[in-house]
Structure formats: structure tokens, C-alpha cells
Motif scaffolding. Structure first.
Motif, PDB file in Angstrom:
ATOM      1  N   TRP A 125     147.676 -15.807  89.418  1.00  0.00           N
ATOM      2  CA  TRP A 125     146.527 -16.703  88.225  1.00  0.00           C
ATOM      3  C   TRP A 125     145.399 -17.506  88.764  1.00  0.00           C
ATOM      4  O   TRP A 125     144.830 -18.734  88.891  1.00  0.00           O
ATOM      5  N   LEU A 126     146.081 -18.577  90.685  1.00  0.00           N
ATOM      6  CA  LEU A 126     146.045 -19.122  91.178  1.00  0.00           C
ATOM      7  C   LEU A 126     145.164 -19.560  92.533  1.00  0.00           C
ATOM      8  O   LEU A 126     145.359 -19.881  92.267  1.00  0.00           O
ATOM      9  N   GLN A 127     144.765 -18.050  92.886  1.00  0.00           N
ATOM     10  CA  GLN A 127     144.756 -17.593  93.595  1.00  0.00           C
ATOM     11  C   GLN A 127     143.115 -16.907  94.306  1.00  0.00           C
ATOM     12  O   GLN A 127     143.083 -15.535  94.294  1.00  0.00           O
ATOM     13  N   PRO A 128     142.441 -17.783  93.651  1.00  0.00           N
ATOM     14  CA  PRO A 128     140.663 -17.076  93.543  1.00  0.00           C
ATOM     15  C   PRO A 128     140.180 -16.443  95.301  1.00  0.00           C
ATOM     16  O   PRO A 128     140.890 -17.104  95.971  1.00  0.00           O
ATOM     17  N   ALA A 129     139.950 -14.993  95.236  1.00  0.00           N
ATOM     18  CA  ALA A 129     140.000 -14.236  96.345  1.00  0.00           C
ATOM     19  C   ALA A 129     138.788 -14.664  97.077  1.00  0.00           C
ATOM     20  O   ALA A 129     137.463 -15.432  96.321  1.00  0.00           O
ATOM     21  N   GLN A 130     138.055 -14.900  98.519  1.00  0.00           N
ATOM     22  CA  GLN A 130     137.208 -15.093  98.565  1.00  0.00           C
ATOM     23  C   GLN A 130     136.481 -14.221  98.600  1.00  0.00           C
ATOM     24  O   GLN A 130     136.953 -12.605  99.805  1.00  0.00           O
ATOM     25  N   THR A 131     134.994 -13.558  99.188  1.00  0.00           N
ATOM     26  CA  THR A 131     133.950 -12.163  99.117  1.00  0.00           C
ATOM     27  C   THR A 131     133.723 -12.021 100.467  1.00  0.00           C
ATOM     28  O   THR A 131     133.211 -13.260 101.241  1.00  0.00           O
ATOM     29  N   GLU A 263     146.519  -8.794  96.918  1.00  0.00           N
ATOM     30  CA  GLU A 263     145.627  -8.403  98.127  1.00  0.00           C
ATOM     31  C   GLU A 263     145.379  -7.266  98.449  1.00  0.00           C
ATOM     32  O   GLU A 263     144.551  -6.889  98.476  1.00  0.00           O
ATOM     33  N   ARG A 264     146.264  -6.239  97.533  1.00  0.00           N
ATOM     34  CA  ARG A 264     146.621  -5.220  97.651  1.00  0.00           C
ATOM     35  C   ARG A 264     146.299  -4.468  97.180  1.00  0.00           C
ATOM     36  O   ARG A 264     144.827  -3.183  97.372  1.00  0.00           O
ATOM     37  N   ARG A 266     143.375  -5.193  96.671  1.00  0.00           N
ATOM     38  CA  ARG A 266     141.703  -5.749  96.292  1.00  0.00           C
ATOM     39  C   ARG A 266     141.295  -5.064  98.000  1.00  0.00           C
ATOM     40  O   ARG A 266     140.522  -4.639  97.937  1.00  0.00           O
ATOM     41  N   ARG A 267     141.979  -4.531  98.314  1.00  0.00           N
ATOM     42  CA  ARG A 267     141.857  -3.618  99.933  1.00  0.00           C
ATOM     43  C   ARG A 267     141.759  -2.066  98.849  1.00  0.00           C
ATOM     44  O   ARG A 267     141.095  -1.021  99.406  1.00  0.00           O
ATOM     45  N   MET A 268     142.655  -1.873  98.750  1.00  0.00           N
ATOM     46  CA  MET A 268     142.163  -0.755  97.812  1.00  0.00           C
ATOM     47  C   MET A 268     140.637  -0.426  97.124  1.00  0.00           C
ATOM     48  O   MET A 268     140.105   0.257  97.122  1.00  0.00           O
ATOM     49  N   VAL A 269     140.690  -1.045  95.950  1.00  0.00           N
ATOM     50  CA  VAL A 269     139.441  -0.882  95.447  1.00  0.00           C
ATOM     51  C   VAL A 269     138.054  -1.445  96.749  1.00  0.00           C
ATOM     52  O   VAL A 269     137.291  -0.191  97.077  1.00  0.00           O
ATOM     53  N   GLU A 270     137.777  -1.584  97.873  1.00  0.00           N
ATOM     54  CA  GLU A 270     137.040  -1.836  99.305  1.00  0.00           C
ATOM     55  C   GLU A 270     137.228  -0.776  99.533  1.00  0.00           C
ATOM     56  O   GLU A 270     136.033  -0.129  99.837  1.00  0.00           O
ATOM     57  N   ALA A 271     138.197   0.072  99.826  1.00  0.00           N
ATOM     58  CA  ALA A 271     138.621   0.846 100.188  1.00  0.00           C
ATOM     59  C   ALA A 271     137.407   2.088  99.397  1.00  0.00           C
ATOM     60  O   ALA A 271     137.280   2.726  99.470  1.00  0.00           O
ATOM     61  N   LEU A 272     137.477   2.210  97.918  1.00  0.00           N
ATOM     62  CA  LEU A 272     137.176   3.189  97.230  1.00  0.00           C
ATOM     63  C   LEU A 272     135.245   2.796  96.849  1.00  0.00           C
ATOM     64  O   LEU A 272     134.591   4.256  97.042  1.00  0.00           O
ATOM     65  N   GLU A 273     135.464   1.477  96.799  1.00  0.00           N
ATOM     66  CA  GLU A 273     133.945   1.204  97.373  1.00  0.00           C
ATOM     67  C   GLU A 273     133.254   1.818  98.147  1.00  0.00           C
ATOM     68  O   GLU A 273     131.992   2.784  98.463  1.00  0.00           O
ATOM     69  N   VAL A 274     134.020   1.749  99.513  1.00  0.00           N
ATOM     70  CA  VAL A 274     133.156   3.067 100.509  1.00  0.00           C
ATOM     71  C   VAL A 274     133.176   4.121 100.662  1.00  0.00           C
ATOM     72  O   VAL A 274     132.047   4.947 100.724  1.00  0.00           O
ATOM     73  N   LEU A 300     139.251 -10.300  91.809  1.00  0.00           N
ATOM     74  CA  LEU A 300     138.234  -8.761  92.213  1.00  0.00           C
ATOM     75  C   LEU A 300     136.989  -9.649  91.618  1.00  0.00           C
ATOM     76  O   LEU A 300     136.022  -8.843  92.190  1.00  0.00           O
ATOM     77  N   ALA A 301     137.084 -10.124  90.117  1.00  0.00           N
ATOM     78  CA  ALA A 301     136.229  -9.508  89.304  1.00  0.00           C
ATOM     79  C   ALA A 301     134.404 -10.864  89.847  1.00  0.00           C
ATOM     80  O   ALA A 301     134.529 -11.510  90.266  1.00  0.00           O
ATOM     81  N   ASP A 302     133.529 -10.535  89.363  1.00  0.00           N
ATOM     82  CA  ASP A 302     131.927 -11.059  89.973  1.00  0.00           C
ATOM     83  C   ASP A 302     131.909 -11.602  88.688  1.00  0.00           C
ATOM     84  O   ASP A 302     131.454 -12.377  88.566  1.00  0.00           O
ATOM     85  N   THR A 303     132.100 -10.231  87.658  1.00  0.00           N
ATOM     86  CA  THR A 303     132.198 -10.523  85.745  1.00  0.00           C
ATOM     87  C   THR A 303     133.464 -10.766  84.995  1.00  0.00           C
ATOM     88  O   THR A 303     134.027  -9.704  85.627  1.00  0.00           O
TER      89      THR A 303
END
Length: 447
Positions: A125-131, A263-264, A266-274, A300-303
Motif C-alpha cells: 500500500w505504501l510502495q508505489p512502483a516506478q513505471t 514486485e512479483r 508486476r513481473r508477471m503482468v509485464e511478461a504477459l504484456e510482452v 501496477l495501475a495507471d488507472t
């Protein structure tokens, strides 16, 4: 008789002590809170280099915390084998601590402490990710509780975007109540592996081996110019789901230290997006104040679409979440403009009056927690403040309306109109405003 110190009193008392003690300005005294809420002061200095009088004051203040003090021993650099790892980790957060009110009931100025909060859950909740570079726009569908039509709305938005020719990827993060695939995938269409499989396989270094079997096409996209692809929570051959669930949220080791759930995922979603190359990713979040929701919203969210009804439970829940963010300004500034509130199940009776009441409550919630407080005499347009007016339709608090319609309460999005499903006109009448809003939000990325 000494007053009993409670959890919420301890940090305030510690912050108050740091604000009033005569301590060196540098290095600043930090606060560590352990898993039980007990506090300890830490100084990025060798003990011998820190003034004896200041040390004694801190020890006395720490001991005064009673059961919420680990001991009167302070933490200095020699307390650690690798002090830089402790003092320079990213988990230190500048935290605003409310000081309560004076004897006349007037609020006292808040103070700030540099806090390292050791918790079992809730880190994300307190660790917004860097895009990490460009990616498809990610929209998270979140609600504090079930039964508000969140998953149905996600399916209808997916269909609406696919009708516009978009390639839409749906990912189910509701691992403890998986159901997205049941809404839009016939049993025979469910992919071999699910998000749960990726989490347990990734823990032993095999996440990549299941990626190719995680996504399947929904019939929902077959009548459109686009496509609707689904990564379900549960795979088609699942036989040991609860055993996997019991392990899914664990941190896993990596070369850079333990890797948390956010973090995990996010890696999964990035891999699925690829692999999938979607135009947009829609994530069905776990309801409630859960780590899966935290990972989706801040990682993860942009929105993030916040589904809400006009109930005391809704406003109380969102106030708790926003209040948690409010104490960390860096988090607030990264998260707030990605939020948008959805007035779910909008009643048809007294619709106009009900919408106005909802809008007023939403504005008050955001204004009192996430929007900047504008000092008296300052003109907002002349200063760098984020505080939209109540009627600003582009503001996070301005509600997107989804009307109540009983036909969608036990609705099968996979049914075509000729077989009893909803027509495009019926979907647009209920979900059209939300589909249009999401579509414009996505188009904003390309503007």
C-alpha cells in the motif's frame, strides 16, 4: 496511576518526544516499528560520535513508551553488521503523525518522522512502483466489498473496448474468490495454467514455463473487431488450489533481497504484456484492504476505478485507506491522480438527488484526505496545489455512473442476445458512461 499506552498513542508520543527534545539536527533520529507495534529510535551515526546527553534523553523517551518500547537501547551504526543496508533501504518513509488536539479542542500541528514500519502484510500500500517504460494502459477494478457489480462491469468494459477494435487482456487478481473466468470463459476454454500457478512456479524459478499456457480467448470478443483475452486465477486442471494459495503470498529470494508480492505480480503482468501485446489491461482486484489490492493499485495501475455505493461502510472503508496514504505525502502524490470513483448500482428513484449527494460525499472524502490543503489567502491557480473543485468532471472524486439494472444481477456476459444475453443497447444504457470514460482515458496515453 500512569495512563495505558495504546498502539495509536505510541507513535504520537515518540514523535512528540523527537519534536521537543534538544537533539542534534544531523543526523535526524529515525523510528523503527516492529511487528507488534513496539518502537525504537535509530541514528545513522556511531554511538561514540553522538552526544551523551542526547543519547540519555532518547533512552528515557523510548523507555517511557512502556509496553510499546522494545527496550531503552538505541540503534546506532554498530548495531548492524551492514549498517548501510539498514539505513539506506527504500522502506524508510517520511510519515506525518497527527498530534491530536489541545485542551480547547483545537487541532495541534502534525509532525513528521522517518519511519521504518515492519509489518506482516500491507507493505505494498505504501510502495508505489516506478513505471518501467511504455506499456499498455492498466486499469484496476477495485471495491471494498463484493456484490457491487465490479467484475460484471469489467467484463462489459472489456466488451465495449473490443467493439472499438481493442485487444483487451483481462487478469484475475481475486485469488481467494476466483470467478472472472466463470463469467466469460466456458469450461473448455479455460487455459491450462492460472495466476496461482505462476506464483508458485515463480517461487522455484519456473514462472516462465507456464506463461505460454496462461491466457485464452473469451467468446465475448468473437462478435467484435478486437479481442478479449483472459488470464484466470485458476487453471483448467487445478486439483490443489488451497495448498497453492497458502504459499502464494510469500516473499521469494532474489539477487537483490526478498521480492514481495507486488514486485512479483508486476513481473508477471509485464511478461504477459510482452506475449499478448494488448492495447489495454484490465485487472480484477481482490476486494477489501488486501495485499493483492495493494499490489494492483500501487504497483501496477495507471488507472484505478474505485467502486462504491452510498453506504456508511463504503465511506468509512475508503476513509481508512485514504487516511493511511495521507500520512505519506510521496505516496499520495503518486497515487491520487490515478484514482476515479465509480458510483455502482445507481438507483433509478431520486436519481438526480442521489447522485448529487454521492458526489458531495466523494468530494469531501478526497478533499479531506488526498487533495492538497490550500492556505487561506492563496489562489489555487497561482500556486502548485492539487485540489479540484467539486464540479470538476475530470477530478478523481467526480463519480462515473453505473445504473442499477436487475438484468445484470445474475447476468451471463457470454450469452449472445439471441440466446437471452444483453444487447449492445442494453449494455450501453447501463455501462456506457463507464466504457466511454475508460476509452477516453486510454486515448489520453496516445495524445
Amino acid at each position: 496511576m500512569m495512563a495505558t499506552i495504546r498502539f495509536h498513542d505510541a507513535l504520537r508520543q515518540a514523535a512528540q518526544a523527537l519534536a521537543h527534545l534538544e537533539l542534534p539536527a544531523e543526523p535526524p533520529v529515525r523510528v523503527v516499528r516492529d511487528l507488534y507495534g513496539r518502537l525504537r529510535f535509530a541514528v545513522d551515526s556511531a554511538q561514540a560520535d553522538y552526544p551523551v546527553q542526547a543519547r540519555e534523553q532518547l533512552q528515557k523517551a523510548q523507555a517511557a513508551l512502556g509496553p510499546y518500547a522494545t527496550s531503552d537501547e538505541l540503534l546506532f551504526r554498530e548495531s548492524f553488521s551492514y549498517p548501510d543496508k539498514f539505513f539506506y533501504q527504500q522502506n524508510w518513509l517520511q510519515t506525518i503523525v497527527p498530534m491530536g488536539s489541545n485542551e480547547d479542542g483545537e487541532p495541534l500541528p502534525a509532525t513528521e518522522v522517518l519511519l521504518l514500519d515492519r509489518t506482516v502484510t500491507g507493505h505494498d500500500w505504501l510502495q508505489p512502483a516506478q513505471t518501467n517504460g511504455r506499456h499498455a494502459h492498466r486499469v484496476v477494478f477495485f471495491g471494498l466489498k463484493g456484490g457491487v457489480g465490479r467484475s460484471t462491469a469489467l467484463c462489459m468494459v472489456a466488451w465495449g473496448l473490443a467493439r472499438q477494435g481493442k485487444r483487451v487482456l483481462l487478469v484475475d487478481f481475486d485469488l481467494e474468490s476466483p470467478g472472472l473466468s466463470g463469467l466469460i470463459l466456458p469450461t473448455e476454454r479455460v487455459a491450462e495454467y492460472g495466476v496461482m500457478d505462476w506464483l508458485v512456479e515463480d517461487a522455484v524459478g519456473q514462472g516462465d514455463t507456464v506463461l505460454q499456457g496462461m491466457v485464452s480467448a473469451s467468446p465475448l470478443g468473437e462478435t467484435t473487431q478486437g479481442a478479449v483475452r483472459v488470464a484466470a486465477a485458476m487453471g483448467s486442471q487445478e486439483s490443489d488450489y488451497l495448498a497453492k494459495l497458502a504459499r502464494a503470498y510469500a516473499d521469494v529470494p532474489s539477487a537483490h533481497g526478498p521480492q514481495r508480492l507486488g514486485e512479483r505480480l508486476r513481473r508477471m503482468v509485464e511478461a504477459l504484456e510482452v506475449r499478448e501485446q494488448p492495447d489495454v489491461v484490465l485487472i480484477d482486484s481482490r476486494a477489501g484492504l488486501h495485499d493483492l489490492a495493494a499490489a494492483a493499485i500501487t504497483g501496477l495501475a495507471d488507472t484505478t476505478l474505485l467502486f462504491a455505493t452510498d453506504s456508511a461502510q463504503t465511506w468509512q472503508g475508503y476513509r481508512q485507506l485514504f487516511g493511511h496514504w495521507q500520512k505519506r505525502l510521496k505516496v499520495v502524490r503518486k497515487v491520487r491522480e490515478s484514482l476515479a470513483i465509480v458510483r455502482a448500482l445507481t438507483p433509478k428513484s431520486d436519481r438526480e438527488g442521489g447522485v448529487k449527494r454521492f458526489q458531495r460525499k466523494a468530494y469531501e472524502l478526497f478533499a479531506e484526505t488526498l487533495y492538497d490543503a490550500i492556505p487561506i489567502g492563496v489562489v489555487e491557480s497561482e500556486a502548485d496545489y492539487f485540489h479540484p473543485i467539486e464540479t470538476d468532471e475530470a477530478a478523481p472524486h467526480f463519480p462515473i455512473l453505473v445504473d442499477w439494472d436487475e438484468r445484470f444481477q445474475e447476468f451471463d456476459p457470454g450469452l449472445r442476445p439471441e440466446h437471452g444475453g444483453a444487447s449492445e443497447a442494453q449494455v450501453d444504457a447501463t455501462f456506457g458512461a463507464l466504457i466511454e470514460w475508460v476509452s477516453k482515458r486510454i486515448q489520453g496515453d496516445d495524445a
